[in-house]
Scaffold this motif. Structure first.
Motif, PDB file in Angstrom:
ATOM      1  N   GLN A 417      25.575  20.628  46.699  1.00 41.18           N
ATOM      2  CA  GLN A 417      24.332  19.850  47.029  1.00 41.18           C
ATOM      3  C   GLN A 417      25.747  18.840  47.804  1.00 41.18           C
ATOM      4  O   GLN A 417      27.138  18.413  47.533  1.00 41.18           O
ATOM      5  CB  GLN A 417      24.448  18.722  46.114  1.00 41.18           C
ATOM      6  N   LYS A 418      25.442  18.284  48.811  1.00 40.51           N
ATOM      7  CA  LYS A 418      26.501  17.672  49.762  1.00 40.51           C
ATOM      8  C   LYS A 418      25.895  16.660  50.421  1.00 40.51           C
ATOM      9  O   LYS A 418      24.636  16.817  51.223  1.00 40.51           O
ATOM     10  CB  LYS A 418      27.398  18.401  50.650  1.00 40.51           C
ATOM     11  N   VAL A 419      26.223  15.581  50.758  1.00 40.11           N
ATOM     12  CA  VAL A 419      25.766  14.298  51.237  1.00 40.11           C
ATOM     13  C   VAL A 419      26.425  13.830  52.157  1.00 40.11           C
ATOM     14  O   VAL A 419      27.701  13.254  52.371  1.00 40.11           O
ATOM     15  CB  VAL A 419      25.209  13.114  50.083  1.00 40.11           C
ATOM     16  N   VAL A 420      25.910  14.029  53.539  1.00 39.52           N
ATOM     17  CA  VAL A 420      26.997  12.928  55.079  1.00 39.52           C
ATOM     18  C   VAL A 420      25.834  11.825  55.181  1.00 39.52           C
ATOM     19  O   VAL A 420      24.425  12.671  55.804  1.00 39.52           O
ATOM     20  CB  VAL A 420      27.096  14.218  55.617  1.00 39.52           C
ATOM     21  N   VAL A 421      25.915  10.689  54.880  1.00 42.87           N
ATOM     22  CA  VAL A 421      26.052   9.568  55.557  1.00 42.87           C
ATOM     23  C   VAL A 421      26.672   8.868  57.433  1.00 42.87           C
ATOM     24  O   VAL A 421      27.749   8.798  56.557  1.00 42.87           O
ATOM     25  CB  VAL A 421      26.011   8.483  54.927  1.00 42.87           C
ATOM     26  N   ALA A 422      25.894   8.914  57.745  1.00 46.82           N
ATOM     27  CA  ALA A 422      26.231   7.965  59.020  1.00 46.82           C
ATOM     28  C   ALA A 422      25.065   7.360  59.959  1.00 46.82           C
ATOM     29  O   ALA A 422      24.244   6.491  58.962  1.00 46.82           O
ATOM     30  CB  ALA A 422      26.493   9.046  59.939  1.00 46.82           C
TER      31      ALA A 422
END
Length: 468
Positions: A417-422
């Motif tokens: 799992q990898k989470v990218v927030v922008a």
């Protein structure tokens, strides 16, 4: 798999135990329960161990070990606190091709002793490959509480009737189907209630009147977003029953491994614009396998009825009058959002949530954009990675503020799992700098900001929930 689990017949076979203390006694007890004749060698031998050997036609030698002690031995266990002596026993056994176990030293072992759940004749073994015996014992304790003692009596009843079932059904698949039905019905319940005689009579009646099983069945199983622990009990039960398992790339390999080892596994692909098996052919495979009288599991990532095309599959099954069951699963939106620390609804930020597919049947993205820009609504896009630039552009064009938070979750609920927030204005650039790979889920809305407020942290690509 570092060690292949095997069950060995030790009845009336000579087994050597080098050591005379408490550890040696525990190992000797296991050997004795399996019917072995004990040969115990140690300068000092515990009185209880000595009595155990004497009671079962064994031998005790109050002296140091010598290589001659291996004469006529079927297997050996070194259970001393002398590392040099343990290594000597191991070396001698390897040279003589005698299986050997050295307590707490897997490197010197040719076999290991598992933690055991004994419901004889049903026996369950749990092993960590010698890495963590304590963990194996913890797992054993969990299994002990979930496996009734009556299973042993049920196994004995089955053993008494196996020949009759073989005589009734020449085909091995027919026998398996008969036993699955019998062991999940009133016969088993009678045994659990202590009514073995009535259970045997009923089983014999079932054998005498049984016809060969006919007609298959299909299980549409929601496998969840990736973590095997999110599968339901019903999903696990039906998966174990299936003769054939159809799965695609959205189903985690760890979940596919949960099916029966003898089940036929059929990969049906299903990547965007690159279907290893077209949907129409998958529908037909389900029909064909079921008409062969087989139990068919169709594993689907998430939930079968949320962008899983389960509706198309059951439509064809229904038209062919093939029995089927649908098992709901944790949909990707719920699973990925939870593991990423993003609540999909919140009293102050979002009073509704909308699930949207990121591409349509013809790979276009023609969505009702004006309905997706309400500030008090969370929007979740499935399969939206390729269409991410269009999604961000159209939401802003139809009125959503460019600073609206957006999260992209890669392979949610799994170890990758990898989470990218922008924001809607910056996400495309962020993904260009920080690439992700499918499957992904996109969450748009003010609730994304709560991820930071709820103190979820990212550590080398894996989310860690603080211990409260």
């Amino acid at each position: 798999m570092e060690f292949l689990p095997l069950f060995t017949d030790l009845k009336d076979k000579c087994c050597l135990v080098v050591g005379g203390g408490a550890v040696a006694l525990r190992k000797a007890n296991l050997l004795q329960k399996a019917g072995a004749r004990l040969r115990v060698v140690a300068p000092e031998i515990d009185a209880e161990l000595e009595q155990l050997a004497a009671d079962n036609s064994g031998q005790c030698h109050h002296r140091a070990y010598t290589q001659d002690d291996l004469d006529g031995v079927f297997l050996a266990i070194a259970a001393t606190d002398d590392e040099a002596l343990n290594a000597q026993v191991s070396g001698d056994c390897h040279a003589a091709n005698i299986p050997v176990n050295v307590v707490d030293n897997p490197a010197l072992c040719s076999f290991i002793l598992p933690a055991i759940i004994d419901r004889s004749p049903l026996v369950v073994a749990v092993s960590s490959g010698g890495r963590s015996p304590v963990l194996a014992r913890i797992v054993r304790a969990k299994l002990e509480s979930s496996i009734p003692a009556a299973y042993g009596r049920l196994a004995k009843l089955v053993g008494e009737c196996r020949d009759a079932v073989k005589a009734r059904f020449s085909d091995i698949e027919d026998r398996r189907l008969f036993w699955e039905k019998a062991l999940d019905g009133p016969v088993a319940e009678m045994v659990y209630a202590g009514k073995e005689d009535a259970a045997k009579e009923m089983l014999q009646e079932q054998i005498a009147s049984a016809d060969a099983p006919s007609g298959g069945e299909v299980y549409l199983i929601g496998a969840g977003p990736g973590d095997p622990d999110l599968m339901t009990f019903k999903a696990m039960r039906l998966l174990q029953r299936a003769d054939v398992v159809l799965y695609d790339r959205l189903v985690a390999p760890a979940i596919v491994e949960l099916c029966r080892k003898d089940a036929q596994r059929v990969f049906v692909g299903k990547a965007r614009s690159n279907h290893a098996v077209p949907q129409e052919d998958i529908n037909q495979l389900l029909v064909d396998f079921a008409k062969q009288g087989r139990k068919v599991a169709r594993l689907k990532g998430g939930d079968p009825f949320i962008f899983g095309r389960g509706g198309e599959e059951i439509a064809q099954l229904a038209s062919e009058r093939i029995p089927f069951q649908v098992v709901p699963g944790v949909t990707a939106a719920a699973g990925c959002a939870s593991y990423a620390g993003i609540p999909l609804t919140h009293r102050d930020y979002a009073q509704s949530v909308r699930f949207v597919t990121g591409h349509l049947k013809d790979n276009s993205i023609d969505l009702p954009w004006s309905e997706l820009v309400h500030t008090t609504q969370t929007v979740v896009f499935y399969m939206g990675l390729v269409g991410l630039p269009v999604i961000c552009r159209e939401l802003v064009a139809h009125g959503r503020h460019p600073d609206t938070p957006i999260a992209l979750i890669q392979q949610g609920t799994t170890r990758d799992q990898k989470v990218v927030v922008a924001t809607l204005a910056t996400m495309v650039e962020e993904i260009a700098r920080n690439p992700v790979k499918a499957p992904t889920l996109i969450i748009v809305g003010e609730v994304v900001e709560l991820r930071r407020q709820l103190a979820w942290y990212e550590n080398q690509g894996e989310l860690v929930k603080p211990v409260v």
